[in-house]
Design an enzyme around this catalytic site. Structure first.
Site, PDB file in Angstrom:
ATOM      1  N   CYS A 100       0.325   2.627   6.429  1.00 51.61           N
ATOM      2  CA  CYS A 100       0.788   1.292   6.742  1.00 51.61           C
ATOM      3  C   CYS A 100       0.679   0.456   5.484  1.00 51.61           C
ATOM      4  CB  CYS A 100      -0.048   0.669   7.837  1.00 51.61           C
ATOM      5  SG  CYS A 100      -1.776   0.607   7.391  1.00 51.61           S
ATOM      6  N   CYS A 109       0.808  -1.221   0.000  1.00 56.81           N
ATOM      7  CA  CYS A 109       0.000   0.000   0.000  1.00 56.81           C
ATOM      8  C   CYS A 109       0.838   1.267   0.000  1.00 56.81           C
ATOM      9  CB  CYS A 109      -0.942   0.018   1.179  1.00 56.81           C
ATOM     10  SG  CYS A 109      -2.021  -1.411   1.156  1.00 56.81           S
TER      11      CYS A 109
END
Lengths: 763, 458
Positions: free
Chosen positions: B425, B105
């Site tokens: 994150c 991500c």
């Protein structure tokens, strides 16, 4: 010793982490319970849910001890009489343990089967009350839920379990020669079906949470949590409680249903099981299988089948009575005592009695990447030990590394390990041809060829490169350690670590200390062995130490028996029907005929004619012809890939014919042959104790059963002497002695016991 | 602690002998729920749209850009270097090298920081970084056994060999392999991990739903107020012009409470409503050395100052990166939490954000797992993701990082702040942390900006 394969129920025995026997003394309730503060059971109300928490402060595990049961009964009384309580949750606050089982001391304290039966009846009644509770009760399970603990949980209306690795459910009673005596034989068939119940109770195996869910043993699973605002396990237990409280409320207000919609297969199975003849067939099949596997030597499985059958066929009350009666009977059998003794011995042998080593072993180097060396690596590398596997040939390390990989990968296939964890573990293994980085090794275990000159050569090579604190351990099956240590500059750092093949399956480790071995070296070796998951006996030095020394005379006798015309198949049948998991002929093949010949010759030299019997030349001739046992494809038997039934090797039979001996009719009945084999084993074991090779009978029993496959139902050679009677054994041996001479001369300690029947090895 | 009570302890984060690197512009395509208007495109089409949008906005000559880097997670095998395909398709000079990076991500964060590295090292002066994710079509593979058979078939020489290979195909070999948003190392899906994380920190379902509702409401407000200036319009071939994100759906707590847990059943707390959804979208930013930007007459939006990447245990701390990364990047820059005017945290799951906030507020966690004396401290909510976040705007894995950075720049400009911080994150237990600094008060900057000067500190 190269290889002894223990099989069956028994090999799983010590793998299980259950502790049906907690070892702590049962506490009597001398104080009036209304006055005494409760120490094991507490409860609080969360809205209208009574959360009942279990924790035995005197032990690492919760058991259904007298105290626990008394407090439970008291708390349940309060909960049931409190109108504000609409549901309840049972949970243990002890990490890794729900309830590990009944308190075995309670059973051992009983003098008669009637006493045990009445204990069982009380347990049944207590759980019946829980089953018929007016409010729903949810068992919230984290950690071991075994034996009585499982019976308790399945009496509750609903079960939530964590998916933690430590969460295991099971009924291990059969491994102690008992049966689930608090309603287990009655409730389990209803819950998981007849086949599932038989499987659980007859194997005693541990069931992980996800499997338990599939079987219908638990209703709901909860994931273990990582660290949050508290330590992971503490928070996991809290979370489990939160979920269980939610479920309890849901059941109380009918939002959660207790009956599960049955799938098609389930319905079909129920219908089939509803048919009398089908069930009858199942009982028969299971009984036959049990008979085949136990050879009638273990009464518990039979009684389990009986109890289940009574409940299913004659209804609840008859079933509960049968369960309690059978439980009482089993508790008084010698088999149960033997198995319990083994369990307790195994607990003792899983402790380090030599203190904490000064320097923890973190880096282990293994010399020789053969079956043994790689096996040792296999059980070390996944226990946080950085492991070096050194061999002299590329082929060797390639094969060894593959063995380690395969061991781990098999676990991946069984889903006991993720492929990621496998790779991470393997990163701790370094396979190499040279001594590089031995300078940082804390321990070196050599598993090179059994030749004193080669052992001396590697010892000297290693001592040139290792740091001063590093321990040198020899994995030899028969060479005296002091002979090996003779070449050492630091004999106090030299020790014997005798592993059994296959190392990843065999649980025993025999540690051999010489007069010069320091206590810290022993402590280190034991500590490494315990890390590797081994059951450890520590014995004195001498030819064959303890295990090999006991096995050698039995194998010598086996060769004689073969020479006398008893075929390998019949020899195997005679030994297995006595309770050995592996027949004597097969055992010789597993060990390796070459190794057996080697040992027979070495020990024969050391101990003289007492170790005679069969002609060593039989073995030598077999080795010459290439019949080295399983590893060479031929030994007493012929081994083919994928072939299940092994056939007798006709060429080996030819050799036996060549060395044929006349059998003595007076001592050649089946039973005589069995006792000829066993008595030599047992006598040698007792002699080892007499000569202080063994420190105590417990280690002797554990070593014989876990290392050599001595019949577990007999509990080991020492317990066997106790229960069989030393006098009777001596009597039998004298008959053999008359014909064969000193090979059957009972040792002094055995004679002492024969003379004085009150003398026992085990109290 | 003396430091922590000083606010705006530093006027600038410029360091001697370190090049100033600036964000000139940032754009993105509208982020759409996967399977909607973009469904017939390919990933490089989306990336192309973002690149063309950036070209259009900046009017940068197509040959001035020295390098192009794109981040993506689920790769389309036909365009595995999607950066190159998109750049060529967008009309950039074919002399510009391009590469594609992947870091779950935070793939486009990686693209941006790679760009910073290239400029700082003196390799480049102008780099385009971006990210793209296309979840409407993901590569679904034949089973390994089937693939093996098919590859052997290529090599088979005789009819007999071919027939015997074909004959070896079993029905089971035909079942396909689907890509999962799961950790390779633990086989745990992201949602499952988030649910466990939320439970570990005692984050309730209500807290999660409230945070998700906040995200959607703020996003809606920002959208209505026209604050999402980074969004460009995109004419989808054969379809209408798309100019708005379509995942913003402010609901009510009651509506959200009705949903069943999506991952851990029946008692889990992570639902479709409090998780980010599968999204198609692409983003692009233009990063330059300050010198070059000024020379070309640009008014940079922000300085990109500093960044850290951290990693943790992929099992139990997978989504806790922001907690670990934030104090680290603050310490590197010599700032404290109170110095930061704008926070943009990637919202993978409401539960994950709440868990991070709780972890940052816990002395026990800081002491036990981070080796700190005391807690990190939490960002104030009135500075936190004020224009919505991944929960509401959408989360095209590879593209989110650029959106976060551009948003910080725009918010600093709009809200008049000096320092901004980005945290995200990522799978594998990694995180990227970014820092933005407003420029008005920095004397050296006045020369070239009136309003639109932001210093960017990663």
């Amino acid at each position: 010793m190269a290889g002894v394969r223990a099989a069956g129920v028994f090999s799983r025995f010590a793998n299980s982490k259950y502790s049906l026997l907690s070892g702590h003394a049962s506490r009597s309730l001398s104080v009036s319970s209304s006055v005494a503060a409760r120490t094991h059971v507490s409860y609080e109300l969360k809205d209208d849910v009574a959360v009942i928490r279990l924790n035995d402060p005197t032990s690492k595990v919760n058991t259904l001890s007298v105290q626990m049961q008394a407090e439970l009964t008291e708390v349940m009384g309060e909960v049931w009489s409190n109108g504000a309580v609409k549901s309840a949750v049972f949970i243990s606050t002890k990490p890794g343990c729900f309830i590990a089982g009944a308190d075995i001391n309670m059973i051992q304290a009983c003098k008669s089967s009637e006493e045990v039966t009445s204990l069982s009846r009380e347990g049944q009644k207590m759980f019946e009350k829980i089953e018929k509770s007016p409010i729903p009760i949810v068992a919230a399970i984290n950690g071991s839920c075994l034996g009585g603990g499982l019976e308790f949980a399945i009496a509750c209306q609903y079960r939530v379990a964590t998916k933690s690795r430590k969460t295991i459910l099971g009924t291990p009673e059969v491994m102690l020669g008992l049966l689930p005596g608090a309603g287990g034989t009655q409730r389990l068939p209803k819950m998981v079906g007849l086949p599932g119940a038989f499987d659980m109770m007859l194997t005693g195996r541990n069931i992980r949470a996800d499997k338990a869910k599939k079987m219908g043993l638990v209703h709901q699973l909860v994931d273990p949590l990582g660290p949050g605002l508290k330590p992971a396990e503490e928070r996991t237990i809290e979370y489990l409680e939160e979920v269980a409280v939610g479920v309890a409320k849901g059941i109380a207000n009918k939002k959660v249903s207790l009956t599960k919609e049955k799938g098609f297969m389930q319905k079909l199975q129920d219908t089939v099981m509803g048919l009398g003849p089908v069930r009858k067939q199942i009982y028969k099949t299971v009984s036959d299988k049990v008979q085949k596997q136990t050879k009638g030597l273990y009464p518990a499985p039979v009684k389990i089948i009986e109890s289940i059958q009574a409940g299913v066929e004659q209804g609840g009350e008859a079933g509960y009575v049968a369960e309690a009666t059978n439980f009482g009977k089993l508790a008084m059998t010698s088999e149960s005592r033997a198995l319990i003794g083994l369990y307790q011995g195994q607990v003792i042998c899983k402790k380090n009695h030599y203190g904490t080593p000064e320097k923890e072993v973190k880096k282990l180097a293994i010399l020789g990447a053969g079956l043994m060396g790689a096996g040792i690596a296999q059980v070390s590398v996944d226990k946080g030990l950085t492991t070096i596997l050194k061999d002299t040939a590329v082929d060797g390390i390639s094969r060894g590394e593959q063995q380690v990989y395969k061991g781990l990968n098999d676990k991946v296939k069984k889903k006991a390990l993720t492929s990621f964890a496998r790779d991470t573990i393997l990163s701790n293994l370094s396979a190499q041809l040279d001594y590089s980085s031995f300078k940082s090794a804390d321990m070196v275990i050599e598993a090179v060829f059994e030749d004193i000159n080669i052992k001396h050569k590697v010892l000297k090579e290693v001592e040139a490169v290792i740091p001063p604190h590093c321990i040198f351990a020899s994995n030899t099956s028969a060479l005296p350690i002091k002979d090996i240590a003779a070449a050492s500059k630091r004999p106090e750092k030299v020790i014997g670590m005798h592993y059994f093949s296959p190392v990843d399956k065999m649980q025993l480790l025999e540690i051999i200390t010489t007069d010069k071995t320091s206590k810290d070296t022993t402590a280190s070796a034991v500590s490494v062995g315990l890390k590797q998951g081994k059951i450890i006996i520590v014995v004195g030095d001498g030819p064959g130490f303890y295990t090999t020394r006991c096995l050698a005379p039995m194998l010598a006798e086996a060769v004689r028996v073969l020479q006398e015309g008893v075929g390998p198949k019949r020899l195997d049948a005679l030994t297995t029907s006595f309770g050995f998991p592996v027949g004597a002929a097969t055992l010789a093949d597993e060990v390796g005929i070459d190794v057996a010949a080697h040992v027979a010759e070495d020990l024969g030299k050391a101990f003289g004619s007492r170790f005679g019997g069969g002609n060593v030349d039989v073995l030598k001739t077999m080795v010459e012809k290439g019949f080295k046992g399983r590893k060479s494809g031929k030994g007493c038997y012929i081994y083919g890939k994928g072939k299940k039934d092994k056939s007798v090797n006709p060429d080996a039979e030819e050799i036996l014919k060549k060395y044929k001996l006349a059998a003595h009719p007076a001592i050649s009945t089946d039973s005589d042959i069995q006792y000829r084999l066993v008595s030599r084993f047992v006598n040698e074991a007792v002699l080892c104790l007499q000569e202080n090779i063994l420190r105590n009978p417990v280690e002797g029993d554990i070593g014989a059963v876990f290392g050599l496959g001595f019949p577990p139902c007999l509990g080991g050679p020492f317990r066997f002497v106790d229960s069989f009677g030393a006098e009777r054994l001596v009597g039998i041996m004298k008959r053999f002695e008359d014909i064969y001479g000193n090979q059957f001369t009972p040792c002094q300690l055995l004679l002492d016991h024969a003379k004085n029947p009150s003398k026992k090895f085990h109290k | 602690k003396v430091l922590s009570i000083q606010t705006k302890s530093k006027k600038t984060l410029a360091r001697p002998n370190v090049k100033n690197i600036v964000l000139v512009e940032g754009v993105r395509t509208p982020f759409l729920l996967s399977g909607t208007t973009y469904s017939d495109l390919m990933p490089h089409d989306l990336a192309r749209a973002a690149l063309q949008g950036l070209l259009h906005r900046t009017a940068i000559p197509k040959d001035v850009v020295d390098y192009i880097i794109y981040g993506t997670v689920i790769q389309e095998v036909k365009t595995s270097n999607v950066a190159r395909e998109a750049a060529l398709g967008a009309g950039f000079s074919d002399k510009i090298p391009s590469h594609t990076v992947t870091m779950a991500c935070i793939s486009s964060n990686q693209a941006m920081t790679s760009a910073v590295g290239l400029i700082a090292a003196g390799q480049c002066d102008a780099v385009v970084a971006g990210g793209v994710e296309f979840m409407s079509d993901v590569p679904i593979r034949h089973s390994r056994k089937m693939r093996k058979t098919m590859l052997s078939l290529n090599k088979a020489k005789t009819l007999g060999q071919r027939l015997s290979l074909l004959g070896s195909i079993r029905l089971a070999h035909l079942s396909p392999e689907l890509p999962a948003v799961a950790e390779f190392s633990t086989s745990e899906t992201m949602g499952h991990s988030a649910d466990r994380l939320a439970a570990a920190f005692g984050v309730s379902r209500v807290e999660q739903d409230e945070f998700a509702l906040r995200s959607h409401s703020l996003a809606k407000k920002a959208q209505d107020a026209g604050l999402l200036q980074d969004v460009i319009s995109f004419k989808v071939p054969g379809r209408d012009i798309v100019s708005q994100d379509n995942g913003i759906r402010p609901s009510s707590m009651e509506q959200m409470a009705k949903l069943k847990p999506a991952f851990i059943k029946p008692h889990g707390t992570v639902t479709a409503a409090n998780s980010s959804f599968l999204t198609d979208g692409a983003s692009a930013v233009l990063i330059m050395s300050e010198e070059k930007a000024l020379a070309m007459g640009y008014k940079p939006k922000a300085y990109l100052r500093d960044f850290v990447y951290v990693s943790q245990d992929p099992k139990d701390q997978l989504l806790l990166g922001p907690t670990y990364g934030t104090p680290k990047v603050l310490e590197r820059a010599g700032l404290t939490m109170s110095d930061i005017d704008v926070f943009e945290f990637h919202e993978a799951f409401a539960g994950q954000i709440m868990a991070n906030l709780k972890a940052m507020d816990s002395d026990w966690f800081a002491q036990t797992y981070m080796g700190r004396k005391s807690k990190v401290g939490t960002p104030p909510m009135d500075k936190f993701n004020l224009w919505g976040g991944s929960l509401s705007l959408g989360h095209p894995f590879g593209a989110t990082g650029c959106r976060l950075v551009t948003t910080v720049a725009h918010r600093l400009q709009k809200e008049g702040g000096q320092y901004g911080l980005v945290a995200a994150c990522a799978a594998g237990g990694q995180v990227s942390d970014t820092h933005v600094q407003h420029s008005l008060v920095v004397p050296a900057m006045i020369a070239f900006c009136t309003y639109a000067k932001h210093l960017y500190e990663l």
